[in-house]
Design a protein around this motif. Structure first.
Motif, PDB file in Angstrom:
ATOM      1  N   CYS A  20       0.824  -1.202   0.000  1.00 35.28           N
ATOM      2  CA  CYS A  20       0.000   0.000   0.000  1.00 35.28           C
ATOM      3  C   CYS A  20       0.864   1.260   0.000  1.00 35.28           C
ATOM      4  N   LEU A  21       1.828   1.330   0.927  1.00 41.82           N
ATOM      5  CA  LEU A  21       2.656   2.530   1.052  1.00 41.82           C
ATOM      6  C   LEU A  21       3.586   2.715  -0.145  1.00 41.82           C
ATOM      7  N   ASP A  22       4.093   1.626  -0.684  1.00 40.58           N
ATOM      8  CA  ASP A  22       4.916   1.731  -1.895  1.00 40.58           C
ATOM      9  C   ASP A  22       4.129   2.374  -3.026  1.00 40.58           C
ATOM     10  N   SER A  23       2.845   2.008  -3.137  1.00 39.64           N
ATOM     11  CA  SER A  23       2.025   2.570  -4.220  1.00 39.64           C
ATOM     12  C   SER A  23       1.771   4.056  -4.016  1.00 39.64           C
ATOM     13  N   ASP A  90      -5.080  -2.054   0.415  1.00 35.44           N
ATOM     14  CA  ASP A  90      -5.304  -1.772  -1.004  1.00 35.44           C
ATOM     15  C   ASP A  90      -4.123  -0.986  -1.562  1.00 35.44           C
ATOM     16  N   TYR A  91      -4.105  -0.796  -2.873  1.00 33.09           N
ATOM     17  CA  TYR A  91      -2.999  -0.061  -3.473  1.00 33.09           C
ATOM     18  C   TYR A  91      -3.443   0.571  -4.787  1.00 33.09           C
ATOM     19  N   TYR A 199      -6.673  -0.941  -6.666  1.00 32.55           N
ATOM     20  CA  TYR A 199      -6.739  -2.378  -6.412  1.00 32.55           C
ATOM     21  C   TYR A 199      -7.361  -2.582  -5.033  1.00 32.55           C
ATOM     22  N   TYR A 200      -8.579  -3.108  -5.018  1.00 29.81           N
ATOM     23  CA  TYR A 200      -9.323  -3.310  -3.782  1.00 29.81           C
ATOM     24  C   TYR A 200      -9.226  -4.774  -3.377  1.00 29.81           C
ATOM     25  N   THR A 201      -8.591  -5.033  -2.256  1.00 30.66           N
ATOM     26  CA  THR A 201      -8.316  -6.399  -1.823  1.00 30.66           C
ATOM     27  C   THR A 201      -9.464  -6.935  -0.974  1.00 30.66           C
ATOM     28  N   ILE A 202      -9.967  -8.107  -1.343  1.00 35.04           N
ATOM     29  CA  ILE A 202     -11.060  -8.752  -0.625  1.00 35.04           C
ATOM     30  C   ILE A 202     -10.513  -9.958   0.124  1.00 35.04           C
ATOM     31  N   HIS A 203     -10.717  -9.978   1.427  1.00 36.28           N
ATOM     32  CA  HIS A 203     -10.270 -11.086   2.261  1.00 36.28           C
ATOM     33  C   HIS A 203     -11.465 -11.925   2.692  1.00 36.28           C
ATOM     34  N   GLU A 204     -11.238 -13.186   2.897  1.00 34.46           N
ATOM     35  CA  GLU A 204     -12.332 -14.108   3.252  1.00 34.46           C
ATOM     36  C   GLU A 204     -13.037 -13.690   4.533  1.00 34.46           C
TER      37      GLU A 204
END
Length: 325
Positions: A20-23, A90-91, A199-204
């Motif tokens: 996230c921070l790199d992005s 996210d990123y 990029y939205y990350t979805i976790h279980e």
């Protein structure tokens, strides 16, 4: 004043935080500030944040307050002409800020939305929002249905947020939905960048996928949104459709709730809400784009109660019998 303030709430995000921070620090646009708010993390999120030597980072550490209060804190600390939100798992594409800034500046807009990717494990799925010309919600009420009501794939004029005192609901789940709905309502001009930039990350087992007693908050959230629009006759059709869409979809998701008592209580309350607020809900425009079978399933309280998604055969047999009558 910097051009864009990017607000990032952080809670036990060490597994994803570096990406996230790199992005953020590698954005092609440089006139940014990153408001990183450590909301009571107990992992090594802080050490990851402090490993970055970038004077655009404004780091705040607090006890755990929850995401609504944390984002509101970030808004108060922001100094940018525009505001963006990013979740800590996210990123962004490297040119996300540049493209969103160019669009909102060039066309003198209050709010700009973009397409995005859903990221599930290693799979990326592009989610495209229907294209539209620069507009206002009054002139295009269907935007309330077509634009995802999440804060993170958007850029907002800071004055829009601060002068209208638009805040995230605190102490309720799904707190971001009213924030976006009210931002759309108060925007005089809304635009879109036709590219996926987030990029939205979805976790279980993330906050957005877990279904428990907090699911009842979505009824309160829908009621808050309806209160925002109650004096705008032009919005009634879209707001009713949004009400039906949200509550029907959460009814369907009752299959994730193991406690049948909670499941049936939620279904009862949503259909009572329909009866009171959208009494003609079965003829709502939401169902026009659904298949005959899906609309039959979604309109009927009894079908929800038997667990439609785990017993399609029973549902289909009941539907076929209904057609014969």
């Amino acid at each position: 004043m910097v051009d864009i303030s990017i607000i990032v709430p952080i809670y036990n995000a060490s597994k994803y935080l570096k990406k996230c921070l790199d992005s953020l620090v590698n954005q092609t646009k440089k006139e940014l500030e990153f408001i990183l708010i450590n909301d009571g993390s107990t992992d090594d999120s802080e050490s990851i944040i402090k490993s970055y030597n970038d004077n655009r980072i404004k780091y705040f550490k607090r006890s755990n307050h929850g995401i609504g209060k944390t984002r509101n804190f970030g808004i108060n600390k922001s100094t940018g002409k525009y505001i963006m939100f990013l979740d800590s798992d996210d990123y962004l594409e490297e040119n996300a800020c540049e493209l969103l800034y160019e669009k909102i500046e060039k066309d003198k807009l209050d709010l700009v939305v973009c397409d995005f990717y859903n990221v599930i494990k290693e799979t990326k799925v592009c989610e495209k929002i229907a294209s539209f010309k620069n507009t206002a919600l009054k002139d295009n009420p269907d935007l309330l249905l077509n634009i995802n009501l999440a804060p993170w794939n958007k850029i907002y004029r800071s004055d829009l947020i601060k002068k209208n005192n638009i805040k995230f609901i605190e102490d309720l789940k799904y707190e971001d939905v009213p924030f976006v709905a009210l931002s759309l309502l108060k925007s005089e001009r809304i635009g879109k960048v036709d590219k996926p930039l987030i990029y939205y990350t979805i976790h279980e087992k993330s906050e957005t996928t877990v279904r428990d007693e907090k699911i009842f908050d979505i009824i309160k959230i829908v009621d808050i949104i309806r209160s925002y629009f109650k004096d705008y006759d032009w919005s009634k059709k879209a707001v009713d459709a949004l009400t039906v869409e949200v509550l029907v979809n959460y009814n369907i998701q009752q299959r994730y709730i193991k406690d049948k008592g909670i499941r049936n209580k939620f279904i009862d309350e949503t259909f009572s809400y329909f009866k009171k607020n959208v009494p003609n809900y079965k003829s709502n425009i939401y169902f026009k784009e659904r298949s005959v079978l899906k609309s039959f399933i979604e309109k009927n309280k009894e079908v929800h109660a038997i667990g439609l998604s785990t017993n399609e055969k029973i549902v289909n047999e009941e539907y076929q019998e209904k057609l014969k009558r």
